[in-house]
Design an enzyme around this catalytic site. Structure first.
Site, short mmCIF file in Angstrom:
data_model
loop_
_atom_site.label_atom_id
_atom_site.label_comp_id
_atom_site.label_asym_id
_atom_site.label_seq_id
_atom_site.Cartn_x
_atom_site.Cartn_y
_atom_site.Cartn_z
N LYS A 488 49.11 38.10 30.44
CA LYS A 488 49.41 37.25 30.27
C LYS A 488 47.68 37.05 29.68
O LYS A 488 47.19 37.91 29.19
CB LYS A 488 49.05 37.63 32.07
CG LYS A 488 48.17 37.99 32.40
CD LYS A 488 47.89 38.04 33.93
CE LYS A 488 47.22 39.09 34.46
NZ LYS A 488 46.89 39.37 35.78
N ARG A 586 47.19 35.10 47.99
CA ARG A 586 47.56 34.66 46.79
C ARG A 586 48.73 34.05 47.02
O ARG A 586 49.15 32.76 47.73
CB ARG A 586 46.89 35.38 45.97
CG ARG A 586 46.66 33.80 44.38
CD ARG A 586 45.81 35.32 43.62
NE ARG A 586 46.39 36.43 42.70
CZ ARG A 586 46.19 36.56 42.18
NH1 ARG A 586 45.18 36.73 41.65
NH2 ARG A 586 46.97 37.69 41.52
N TYR A 714 19.27 19.93 21.51
CA TYR A 714 20.07 18.88 22.27
C TYR A 714 18.78 19.60 23.98
O TYR A 714 19.05 20.06 24.05
CB TYR A 714 21.43 19.46 22.70
CG TYR A 714 22.11 18.91 21.69
CD1 TYR A 714 22.37 17.26 21.27
CD2 TYR A 714 23.26 19.87 21.89
CE1 TYR A 714 23.28 17.39 20.57
CE2 TYR A 714 24.79 19.16 20.58
CZ TYR A 714 24.53 18.08 20.41
OH TYR A 714 25.51 17.69 19.39
N MET A 763 28.52 22.98 20.93
CA MET A 763 29.75 23.00 21.04
C MET A 763 30.79 23.54 19.78
O MET A 763 30.73 24.68 19.73
CB MET A 763 30.47 21.20 20.59
CG MET A 763 32.07 22.41 20.66
SD MET A 763 33.11 20.00 20.21
CE MET A 763 32.72 18.78 21.66
C1 PLP Z 1 46.43 40.51 36.19
C2 PLP Z 1 47.54 41.99 36.93
C3 PLP Z 1 46.72 43.48 36.93
C4 PLP Z 1 45.83 43.13 36.39
O1 PLP Z 1 45.06 43.54 37.12
P1 PLP Z 1 44.18 44.66 35.81
O2 PLP Z 1 42.70 44.50 36.80
O3 PLP Z 1 43.83 43.95 34.44
O4 PLP Z 1 44.39 45.49 35.42
C5 PLP Z 1 47.97 43.18 37.66
N1 PLP Z 1 49.15 43.01 38.46
C6 PLP Z 1 49.16 41.63 38.37
C7 PLP Z 1 49.99 41.15 39.80
C8 PLP Z 1 47.79 40.76 38.20
O5 PLP Z 1 47.64 39.53 38.31
#
Ligand code: PLP
Length: 819
Positions: A488, A586, A714, A763
């Site tokens: 991701k 979550r 700046y 920037m």
């Molecule tokens: C990002 C994520 C992981 C991976 O977590 P790491 O700590 O980077 O290994 C595993 N499961 C879910 C649901 C995630 O969102």
């Protein structure tokens, strides 16, 4: 000299195997990696057991056309026409076969070992000896228990000299390599602190390394390092160099830098001799002196050596993957060309799925030890194996053999200039292009024409390190436990298809992305692995289905929307992943909702549950171990309840990176590997286990002298306490170097020294205090690498490594390399 011709039967004899033999065909090629098959009909596959048991790949290798296997177990099922050579130890058999091959030749074999510089010294000796010797050498840095026998197997009758490197990481290994290489001449490169883990001390390490030279007639190395050994060993001739001791054979007395060259002077046979080398850094200088000594020891005249040393060129052992013009990807391997490194590079090309066309630009290959016809016949066969679509040959020999290349789309040129003048017509577009040329063809000119100009801030991604990290976690899993790699957010900032291609090639089981578009991008780049989408958006369900992506379902609302969509489109049994909330709060179904969920699943034919999973909130921290345990228990209850209701099997998973090493009891059927792949894991204490995969580099645009009290940047936030110098570098908050790093909070490496930021981060740039550092405009600046890691940056501004990595903006070019 005997030309070795091997058959199934003769090999069985040599390695002392019990044979189940169906035929006695010729064998010319040794294979140890099931994913890298070449010349299958004449190949011998060794089912080695290192990280994974090679026996488990025999069927795959058989399907690729290989018929002869060296194994340590009697096969359960004998495949038709297959020959099995059964031995107690497969690796030993590989080494014994190579040792036998070595004994058939009486060429000059040079064995090279040391802690650093082996590959450079080997490649430079090759450059220096090439004008008058026919040389066989280890491809790349093939110097391991497996790499050495594969290298030695390449000796051919036409070779005059062999250059083999030997690397070890534990006691007992060198004895085995010695038996394979049997070097007549030994070269000891620098004996630094590298790879000290396997040894109790330096003395032990030296003694182990010296085993390579136990029967060598001549030994070359640094006087100080060989001193203790020399006294003990009277039968060997030594050639030593030193900067301190005038009793050395080559006593180096002067090293003067002239622009980018170094002018070396030394005393040899009571006379002063000299040479120029086009390098000035310490490591290169020592390696060059080692080569200088070796050639003197071999009897070359100082003038001849000096003339050749001047033309030494840098040794790049890495394949780089870069963005090219017109949507092309360029794999740049334009520094060497031999048949083994061609195979490695083609294999890397084969992993790339992002473009419809795979193209190879190849120069003539020198000194293969094969006659031209045989050589290009083999090359042509390799091209067919990788599914090449377009071939461009550069050089007269390739042109002579153009009819061997069985690819419709082929072009031939006499030299590089001719190709460059025709580059419009070649019309490169949406292709992966491998550039592979012998040095004299100057393929860097083609590279300059095809690679997109990058703004000078680049993030380099080390693909070997990524594979190392993957294998580290794999080694913690019981057989059969699957790996889902989390890619991701642009693979945690590291790339899209570049990373996914590699993971697919290394056979992870699943990929996971956050949003549907990320999954679409991977599919478009040719990724065929199953892909889970963590947060599927209803307005993109059509893409979800069209691109065969598997959604996470975490709420009744999402359940209803998705099942409605599937029903409207007459889709049943769509693969989904159910998320259980065991404490993160979550996303996910809570314990009290599972019964209702089960009821819906049973009534509803839209879904096929592919997996049930949950996410740990604090798998890395022992403070929360009790909580983690309650999460695991809640998860077990939930999946059992679902299992009972739906009555079929699914994959169960809960561990993320840190959980893999800390919560072995909860691996279940799969683990979700995220940040550990990218080299970060607070739960792994052994610093050698994981390798950082990314380094971020920029450069200095301008240097200014600043008086004490003058302000910088700046809002006049920065100033120096004393008169000094500041450097403006090409990275700012838009690149992901956040404002929080300003005013001395962050630091970067300039010429190996850590220097602090001055003033606010702007920037696109920021300023560093380089007072007292020998820095000049254009110099490289390191934001992070293995010396100053992302963990360190995260600490500086009070965040976590995840945020540092994913903040690096897309404007920063990624360059991938593979060694
Ligand atoms: C990002 C994520 C992981 C991976 O977590 P790491 O700590 O980077 O290994 C595993 N499961 C879910 C649901 C995630 O969102």
């Amino acid at each position: 000299m005997v030309h070795a011709e091997y058959t199934v039967g003769s090999v069985a004899n040599i390695i002392g195997a019990k044979a189940i033999m169906m035929n006695d065909g010729p064998l010319t090629t040794l294979l140890t990696d099931s994913r890298r098959i070449s010349n299958a009909p004449e190949a011998l596959f060794f089912a080695l057991s290192n990280r994974r048991d090679g026996h488990q790949f025999i069927t795959d290798v058989y399907k690729a056309g290989v018929r002869t296997f060296v194994v340590s177990k009697r096969p359960n099922e004998v495949l038709t026409d297959a020959n099995y050579l059964i031995v107690p130890d497969v690796l030993q058999a590989l080494q014994a076969l190579a040792a036998h091959h070595r004994r058939q030749f009486d060429l000059r074999v040079v064995g090279i070992t040391g802690s650093n510089g082996k590959t450079i010294v080997k490649e430079w000796l090759y450059q220096l000896l090439m004008p008058d010797q026919n040389i066989v050498r280890s491809p790349k840095s093939y110097n391991s228990q497996i790499g050495v026998p594969l290298s030695v197997w390449n000796i051919k009758p036409v070779n005059d000299v062999a250059l083999f490197e030997a690397g070890i990481s534990a006691i007992g290994e060198m004895r085995r390599l010695e038996a394979v290489i049997q070097p007549e001449i030994g070269v000891l490169t620098h004996l630094g602190a590298a790879h000290d883990e396997g040894f109790t001390d330096r003395e032990q390490k030296l003694n182990e390394k010296m085993l390579l030279f136990k029967d060598s007639k001549l030994l070359v190395g640094q006087y100080e390092e060989l001193l203790s050994y020399k006294d003990r060993n009277t039968s060997t001739k030594f050639f030593c160099w030193s900067r301190r001791y005038d009793q050395a054979d080559l006593y180096v007395i002067g090293e003067d830098t002239k622009k980018k060259d170094l002018y070396l002077r030394a005393i040899y046979h009571q006379q002063e001799i000299e040479c120029h080398i086009p390098f000035t850094d310490q490591a290169s200088v020592e390696n060059a002196i080692t080569c200088w000594s070796t050639l003197l020891a071999l009897g070359y005249q100082p003038e001849v050596i000096s003339e050749r040393m001047e033309r030494l060129t840098p040794v790049s052992m890495r394949l780089e993957l870069k963005n090219g013009v017109n949507d092309c990807s360029i794999i740049d391997d334009s520094y060497n060309s031999d048949i083994q490194s061609l195979e490695i590079a083609l294999n890397f090309l084969k992993q790339q799925n992002q473009h419809p066309i795979k193209t190879l630009i190849l120069s003539d290959i020198y000194q293969s030890g094969l006659d031209e016809d045989e050589l290009y016949r083999r090359v042509a066969a390799m091209l067919t194996d990788v599914g090449l679509n377009k071939f461009i040959g550069v050089g007269e020999a390739l042109k002579r053999h153009s009819d061997l290349v069985l690819i419709d789309n082929k072009y031939f040129y006499n030299d590089t200039s001719e190709l460059l003048s025709d580059i419009q017509r070649l019309n490169f577009r949406d292709e992966t292009i491998l550039l592979k040329g012998a040095r004299s063809f100057e393929f860097e000119r083609i590279s300059r024409a095809l690679v997109q100009k990058a703004h000078e801030t680049v993030m380099e991604i080390n693909l070997n390190a990524l594979v190392n990290n993957l294998n580290f976690y794999r080694s913690k899993l019981a057989p059969g436990v699957k790996v889902m790699a989390m890619v991701k957010a642009f693979s945690y900032g590291s790339g899209t298809f570049e990373i996914a291609n590699l993971l697919q090639y290394h056979k992870v089981d699943y990929l996971a992305v956050a949003y549907i578009d990320e999954g679409v991008a991977l599919r478009t780049a040719g990724i065929t692995l199953p892909i889970m989408v963590l947060n599927p958006e209803p307005n993109a369900f059509d893409k979800l289905v069209n691109y065969n992506l598997e959604p996470e379902v975490y709420s009744f609302h999402l359940f209803d929307e998705l099942s409605q969509y599937l029903q409207d489109n007459d889709i049943i049994n769509y693969p989904v992943h159910l998320k259980i909330d065991t404490g993160m709060h979550r996303l996910g179904f809570e314990a009290g909702e599972i019964a209702e969920l089960c009821k819906l699943l049973v009534q509803n034919a839209s879904f096929k549950v592919r997996s049930v999973f949950s996410h740990l909130v604090s798998s890395d921290s022992s403070v929360h171990d009790d909580f983690t345990l309650t999460q695991i228990l809640k998860f077990e209850q939930a999946f059992k309840q679902i299992q009972e209701a739906i009555g079929y099997e699914f994959i169960k998973h809960i561990n993320n990176t840190s959980g893999i090493t800390r919560w072995g009891v909860a691996h279940y059927d799969m683990v979700r590997l995220g940040i550990g792949l990218y080299g970060v894991d607070a739960a792994v204490t052994d610093p050698a286990a994981l390798q950082p995969i990314a380094s971020l580099k920029t450069s200095i645009s301008q240097i200014k002298n600043i008086k004490a009290g003058e302000t910088v940047g700046y809002n006049r936030n920065g100033s120096l306490a004393k008169d000094g110098r500041i450097a403006t570098v090409r990275i700012g908050y838009a690149d992901g170097y956040l404002r929080a790093f300003g005013n001395g909070v962050g630091s970067m490496l300039v010429k190996g020294k850590l220097v602090r930021t001055v003033g606010n981060i702007a920037m696109d740039m920021c300023m560093l205090d380089v007072t007292g550092v020998d820095a000049k405009e254009g110099d490289e600046v390191i934001v992070f690498n293995d010396q100053q890691g992302i963990e360190e940056l995260a600490k500086q501004i009070g965040t976590i490594p995840y945020e540092i990595l994913t903040n690096i903006s897309q404007r920063v070019k990624r360059v991938y390399f593979y060694e």
